[in-house]
Motif scaffolding. Structure first.
Motif, PDB file in Angstrom:
ATOM      1  N   GLY A  10       0.738  -1.236   0.114  1.00 55.39           N
ATOM      2  CA  GLY A  10       0.034  -0.044   0.066  1.00 55.39           C
ATOM      3  C   GLY A  10       1.176   1.262  -0.083  1.00 55.39           C
ATOM      4  O   GLY A  10       2.085   1.110  -0.178  1.00 55.39           O
ATOM      5  N   LEU A  11       0.160   2.241   0.292  1.00 51.21           N
ATOM      6  CA  LEU A  11       0.797   3.692   0.260  1.00 51.21           C
ATOM      7  C   LEU A  11       1.319   4.023   1.959  1.00 51.21           C
ATOM      8  O   LEU A  11      -0.004   3.956   2.532  1.00 51.21           O
ATOM      9  CB  LEU A  11      -0.067   4.838  -0.245  1.00 51.21           C
ATOM     10  N   VAL A  12       2.497   4.485   2.217  1.00 52.96           N
ATOM     11  CA  VAL A  12       2.656   4.833   3.454  1.00 52.96           C
ATOM     12  C   VAL A  12       3.603   5.926   3.355  1.00 52.96           C
ATOM     13  O   VAL A  12       4.484   6.228   2.455  1.00 52.96           O
ATOM     14  CB  VAL A  12       3.346   3.579   4.037  1.00 52.96           C
ATOM     15  N   GLN A  13       3.647   6.729   4.357  1.00 52.34           N
ATOM     16  CA  GLN A  13       4.372   8.157   4.380  1.00 52.34           C
ATOM     17  C   GLN A  13       5.767   7.488   4.899  1.00 52.34           C
ATOM     18  O   GLN A  13       6.121   6.561   5.764  1.00 52.34           O
ATOM     19  CB  GLN A  13       3.764   9.084   5.537  1.00 52.34           C
ATOM     20  N   LYS A  86      11.531   4.411   3.751  1.00 49.50           N
ATOM     21  CA  LYS A  86      12.063   5.475   2.895  1.00 49.50           C
ATOM     22  C   LYS A  86      11.466   5.694   1.374  1.00 49.50           C
ATOM     23  O   LYS A  86      11.038   4.459   0.965  1.00 49.50           O
ATOM     24  CB  LYS A  86      13.492   5.333   2.690  1.00 49.50           C
ATOM     25  N   PRO A  87      11.409   6.641   0.761  1.00 48.18           N
ATOM     26  CA  PRO A  87      10.810   6.649  -0.505  1.00 48.18           C
ATOM     27  C   PRO A  87      11.675   5.688  -1.555  1.00 48.18           C
ATOM     28  O   PRO A  87      11.032   4.915  -2.355  1.00 48.18           O
ATOM     29  CB  PRO A  87      11.096   8.134  -0.960  1.00 48.18           C
ATOM     30  N   GLU A  88      12.903   5.457  -1.402  1.00 47.27           N
ATOM     31  CA  GLU A  88      13.664   4.499  -2.195  1.00 47.27           C
ATOM     32  C   GLU A  88      13.224   3.139  -1.611  1.00 47.27           C
ATOM     33  O   GLU A  88      13.666   2.148  -2.509  1.00 47.27           O
ATOM     34  CB  GLU A  88      15.176   4.646  -1.962  1.00 47.27           C
ATOM     35  N   TRP A 105       7.381 -17.665  -7.605  1.00 48.50           N
ATOM     36  CA  TRP A 105       7.080 -16.251  -7.336  1.00 48.50           C
ATOM     37  C   TRP A 105       5.664 -15.922  -7.125  1.00 48.50           C
ATOM     38  O   TRP A 105       4.675 -16.396  -7.762  1.00 48.50           O
ATOM     39  CB  TRP A 105       7.568 -15.380  -8.540  1.00 48.50           C
ATOM     40  N   GLY A 106       5.481 -14.982  -6.422  1.00 47.29           N
ATOM     41  CA  GLY A 106       4.107 -14.407  -6.291  1.00 47.29           C
ATOM     42  C   GLY A 106       3.879 -13.362  -7.295  1.00 47.29           C
ATOM     43  O   GLY A 106       4.484 -13.148  -8.007  1.00 47.29           O
ATOM     44  N   GLN A 107       2.855 -12.923  -7.073  1.00 46.68           N
ATOM     45  CA  GLN A 107       2.204 -11.916  -8.198  1.00 46.68           C
ATOM     46  C   GLN A 107       2.720 -10.485  -7.889  1.00 46.68           C
ATOM     47  O   GLN A 107       2.805  -9.721  -8.702  1.00 46.68           O
ATOM     48  CB  GLN A 107       0.809 -11.824  -8.293  1.00 46.68           C
ATOM     49  N   GLY A 108       3.180 -10.496  -6.692  1.00 44.04           N
ATOM     50  CA  GLY A 108       3.889  -8.731  -6.131  1.00 44.04           C
ATOM     51  C   GLY A 108       2.831  -8.056  -5.694  1.00 44.04           C
ATOM     52  O   GLY A 108       1.656  -8.270  -6.135  1.00 44.04           O
ATOM     53  N   THR A 109       3.256  -7.218  -4.753  1.00 45.63           N
ATOM     54  CA  THR A 109       2.542  -6.459  -4.133  1.00 45.63           C
ATOM     55  C   THR A 109       3.151  -5.015  -3.986  1.00 45.63           C
ATOM     56  O   THR A 109       4.163  -5.072  -3.739  1.00 45.63           O
ATOM     57  CB  THR A 109       2.190  -6.846  -2.822  1.00 45.63           C
ATOM     58  N   GLN A 110       2.473  -3.844  -4.376  1.00 47.20           N
ATOM     59  CA  GLN A 110       3.033  -2.599  -4.616  1.00 47.20           C
ATOM     60  C   GLN A 110       3.192  -1.936  -3.215  1.00 47.20           C
ATOM     61  O   GLN A 110       2.128  -1.802  -2.451  1.00 47.20           O
ATOM     62  CB  GLN A 110       2.129  -1.832  -5.605  1.00 47.20           C
ATOM     63  N   VAL A 111       4.382  -1.427  -3.013  1.00 47.64           N
ATOM     64  CA  VAL A 111       4.715  -0.540  -1.704  1.00 47.64           C
ATOM     65  C   VAL A 111       5.092   0.729  -2.277  1.00 47.64           C
ATOM     66  O   VAL A 111       5.910   0.694  -2.777  1.00 47.64           O
ATOM     67  CB  VAL A 111       5.875  -1.188  -0.716  1.00 47.64           C
ATOM     68  N   THR A 112       4.825   1.735  -1.876  1.00 48.63           N
ATOM     69  CA  THR A 112       4.862   3.131  -2.079  1.00 48.63           C
ATOM     70  C   THR A 112       4.958   3.911  -0.853  1.00 48.63           C
ATOM     71  O   THR A 112       4.085   3.866  -0.361  1.00 48.63           O
ATOM     72  CB  THR A 112       3.528   3.669  -3.164  1.00 48.63           C
ATOM     73  N   VAL A 113       6.122   4.538  -1.037  1.00 49.85           N
ATOM     74  CA  VAL A 113       6.545   5.339   0.090  1.00 49.85           C
ATOM     75  C   VAL A 113       6.656   6.910  -0.132  1.00 49.85           C
ATOM     76  O   VAL A 113       7.321   7.313  -0.899  1.00 49.85           O
ATOM     77  CB  VAL A 113       7.713   4.789   0.885  1.00 49.85           C
ATOM     78  N   SER A 114       5.821   7.623   0.339  1.00 44.37           N
ATOM     79  CA  SER A 114       5.385   8.900  -0.333  1.00 44.37           C
ATOM     80  C   SER A 114       4.738   9.909   0.640  1.00 44.37           C
ATOM     81  O   SER A 114       3.767   9.391   1.243  1.00 44.37           O
ATOM     82  CB  SER A 114       4.806   8.996  -1.711  1.00 44.37           C
ATOM     83  N   SER A 115       5.126  10.949   0.552  1.00 42.43           N
ATOM     84  CA  SER A 115       4.108  12.152   1.423  1.00 42.43           C
ATOM     85  C   SER A 115       3.349  12.812   0.795  1.00 42.43           C
ATOM     86  O   SER A 115       2.481  13.486   1.178  1.00 42.43           O
ATOM     87  CB  SER A 115       5.035  13.057   2.389  1.00 42.43           C
TER      88      SER A 115
END
Length: 115
Positions: A10-13, A86-88, A105-115
């Motif tokens: 998911g999206l996290v700061q 971190k954003p990276e 392999w799994g299908q993948g899960t998106q991780v987004t680090v952003s403010s």
């Protein structure tokens, strides 16, 4: 048949935390090493963390001290606790195992680090 299903992205700061889960279907979980890899746009897939059937873990240099891998053999599940994000760290995260010379392999899960 071995299948891997990730969840928890998911999206996290920045400086936040997330926990990823990977459920393995099949009868090999108790004897298989499990790993988490990630791939950011334009970059190669890289190892994040890996845990053996006995519970020994190793980590990529960029996540040491921030991420922790664990497994629950009763639930056929491996976890990746990600702290101080971190954003990276933004990438698609993949669960992986190898059994009888075959990579899964799994299908993948998106991780987004952003403010």
């Amino acid at each position: 048949q071995v299948q891997l299903v990730e969840s928890g992205g998911g999206l996290v700061q920045p400086d936040g935390s997330l926990r990823l889960s990977c459920l393995l279907s099949g009868s090999i979980f108790g004897i298989a090493a499990m790993g988490w890899y990630r791939q950011a746009p334009g970059k190669q897939r890289e190892l994040v963390a890996r845990i053996t059937s006995g519970g020994s873990a190793n980590y990529g240099d960029s996540v040491k001290g921030r991420f922790s891998i664990s497994r629950d053999n009763a639930k056929n599940t491996v976890y990746l606790q990600m702290n101080s994000l971190k954003p990276e760290d933004t990438a698609v995260y993949y669960c992986h195992t190898r059994f009888e010379r075959t990579d899964y392999w799994g299908q993948g899960t998106q991780v987004t680090v952003s403010s």
